[in-house]
Write a protein that holds these residues in place. Structure first.
Motif, short mmCIF file in Angstrom:
data_model
loop_
_atom_site.label_atom_id
_atom_site.label_comp_id
_atom_site.label_asym_id
_atom_site.label_seq_id
_atom_site.Cartn_x
_atom_site.Cartn_y
_atom_site.Cartn_z
N MET A 13 2.51 0.57 21.47
CA MET A 13 3.09 -0.30 20.47
C MET A 13 3.74 0.56 19.38
O MET A 13 3.20 1.61 19.03
CB MET A 13 2.00 -1.19 19.86
N ARG A 14 4.85 0.09 18.86
CA ARG A 14 5.55 0.81 17.79
C ARG A 14 4.73 0.79 16.51
O ARG A 14 4.03 -0.18 16.23
CB ARG A 14 6.90 0.14 17.52
N ILE A 15 4.82 1.86 15.72
CA ILE A 15 4.05 1.95 14.49
C ILE A 15 4.43 0.85 13.50
O ILE A 15 3.56 0.26 12.86
CB ILE A 15 4.17 3.36 13.84
N ASP A 16 5.73 0.54 13.37
CA ASP A 16 6.12 -0.50 12.41
C ASP A 16 5.54 -1.87 12.81
O ASP A 16 5.09 -2.63 11.96
CB ASP A 16 7.63 -0.55 12.21
N LYS A 17 5.50 -2.14 14.09
CA LYS A 17 4.93 -3.41 14.57
C LYS A 17 3.41 -3.44 14.38
O LYS A 17 2.85 -4.45 13.99
CB LYS A 17 5.29 -3.62 16.05
N PHE A 18 2.76 -2.31 14.62
CA PHE A 18 1.30 -2.25 14.42
C PHE A 18 0.94 -2.48 12.95
O PHE A 18 0.01 -3.22 12.65
CB PHE A 18 0.73 -0.91 14.89
N LEU A 19 1.69 -1.86 12.04
CA LEU A 19 1.39 -2.03 10.62
C LEU A 19 1.55 -3.49 10.20
O LEU A 19 0.79 -3.99 9.38
CB LEU A 19 2.30 -1.12 9.78
N LYS A 20 2.53 -4.17 10.77
CA LYS A 20 2.72 -5.59 10.47
C LYS A 20 1.62 -6.44 11.11
O LYS A 20 1.01 -7.28 10.46
CB LYS A 20 4.08 -6.07 10.95
N ASN A 21 1.33 -6.23 12.39
CA ASN A 21 0.31 -7.02 13.09
C ASN A 21 -1.07 -6.86 12.46
O ASN A 21 -1.83 -7.81 12.39
CB ASN A 21 0.24 -6.65 14.57
N SER A 22 -1.38 -5.66 12.02
CA SER A 22 -2.69 -5.40 11.42
C SER A 22 -2.74 -5.83 9.96
O SER A 22 -3.78 -5.77 9.33
CB SER A 22 -3.03 -3.92 11.53
N ARG A 23 -1.58 -6.22 9.43
CA ARG A 23 -1.43 -6.67 8.05
C ARG A 23 -1.75 -5.57 7.03
O ARG A 23 -2.14 -5.86 5.91
CB ARG A 23 -2.24 -7.93 7.79
N ILE A 24 -1.56 -4.33 7.44
CA ILE A 24 -1.65 -3.22 6.49
C ILE A 24 -0.42 -3.28 5.59
O ILE A 24 -0.51 -3.07 4.38
CB ILE A 24 -1.75 -1.87 7.23
N ILE A 25 0.74 -3.58 6.19
CA ILE A 25 1.98 -3.83 5.45
C ILE A 25 2.45 -5.23 5.85
O ILE A 25 2.45 -5.57 7.03
CB ILE A 25 3.04 -2.76 5.77
N LYS A 26 2.85 -6.03 4.87
CA LYS A 26 3.11 -7.46 5.12
C LYS A 26 4.28 -7.75 6.04
O LYS A 26 4.24 -8.70 6.81
CB LYS A 26 3.31 -8.20 3.80
N ARG A 27 5.37 -6.99 5.93
CA ARG A 27 6.55 -7.28 6.74
C ARG A 27 6.98 -6.05 7.52
O ARG A 27 6.83 -4.92 7.06
CB ARG A 27 7.70 -7.76 5.86
N ARG A 28 7.55 -6.30 8.68
CA ARG A 28 7.97 -5.20 9.55
C ARG A 28 9.10 -4.39 8.92
O ARG A 28 9.16 -3.17 9.09
CB ARG A 28 8.40 -5.75 10.91
N THR A 29 9.99 -5.04 8.17
CA THR A 29 11.07 -4.29 7.52
C THR A 29 10.51 -3.33 6.48
O THR A 29 11.01 -2.21 6.35
CB THR A 29 12.08 -5.24 6.85
N LEU A 30 9.46 -3.72 5.77
CA LEU A 30 8.83 -2.82 4.80
C LEU A 30 8.13 -1.67 5.53
O LEU A 30 8.15 -0.53 5.05
CB LEU A 30 7.83 -3.58 3.93
N ALA A 31 7.52 -1.96 6.66
CA ALA A 31 6.86 -0.92 7.45
C ALA A 31 7.90 0.09 7.95
O ALA A 31 7.68 1.30 7.93
CB ALA A 31 6.11 -1.54 8.62
N LYS A 32 9.05 -0.42 8.38
CA LYS A 32 10.14 0.44 8.86
C LYS A 32 10.64 1.34 7.74
O LYS A 32 10.82 2.54 7.93
CB LYS A 32 11.28 -0.44 9.39
N GLU A 33 10.83 0.78 6.55
CA GLU A 33 11.29 1.57 5.40
C GLU A 33 10.27 2.64 5.02
O GLU A 33 10.64 3.77 4.70
CB GLU A 33 11.55 0.66 4.21
N ALA A 34 8.99 2.30 5.05
CA ALA A 34 7.94 3.27 4.72
C ALA A 34 7.98 4.45 5.71
O ALA A 34 7.84 5.60 5.30
CB ALA A 34 6.57 2.60 4.75
N CYS A 35 8.20 4.17 6.98
CA CYS A 35 8.29 5.22 7.99
C CYS A 35 9.51 6.11 7.73
O CYS A 35 9.42 7.34 7.80
CB CYS A 35 8.38 4.63 9.39
N GLU A 36 10.64 5.48 7.41
CA GLU A 36 11.87 6.24 7.19
C GLU A 36 11.78 7.13 5.95
O GLU A 36 12.44 8.16 5.88
CB GLU A 36 13.06 5.28 7.07
N LYS A 37 10.96 6.73 4.98
CA LYS A 37 10.81 7.51 3.75
C LYS A 37 9.70 8.56 3.86
O LYS A 37 9.39 9.23 2.89
CB LYS A 37 10.54 6.59 2.57
N GLY A 38 9.09 8.68 5.04
CA GLY A 38 8.06 9.70 5.26
C GLY A 38 6.71 9.35 4.68
O GLY A 38 5.89 10.23 4.43
#
Length: 79
Positions: free
Chosen positions: A1-26
């Motif tokens: 499973m992709r990290i951005d999707k896992f962060l959203k599914n586990s509700r560590i980060i509320k939205r997948r777009t925010l999870a994607k941005e967090a990954c892109e910013k390191g």
């Protein structure tokens, strides 16, 4: 499973777009390595998410496509 999707599914980060941005910013590490949003997560991986001056470190326990709000915390263990 992709990290951005896992962060959203586990509700560590509320939205997948925010999870994607967090990954892109390191701000997301898997096993102490910076990752892109498409990086794969497997059970047993250690994920570290940096929120401003706080850091959340979790171990992946399970990967599920569809998770209810009540079961989201069962996907990981806080370290």
């Amino acid at each position: 499973m992709r990290i951005d999707k896992f962060l959203k599914n586990s509700r560590i980060i509320k939205r997948r777009t925010l999870a994607k941005e967090a990954c892109e910013k390191g701000r997301v590490l898997i096993n102490d390595k910076e990752v892109k949003p498409g990086a794969e997560v497997t059970p047993g991986d250690i994920i570290e998410v940096i929120f401003g001056n706080k850091t959340l470190k979790v171990e992946v326990i399970e990967l599920l496509e569809h998770v209810t709000k009540d079961d989201a915390h069962k996907l990981y263990k806080i370290l």
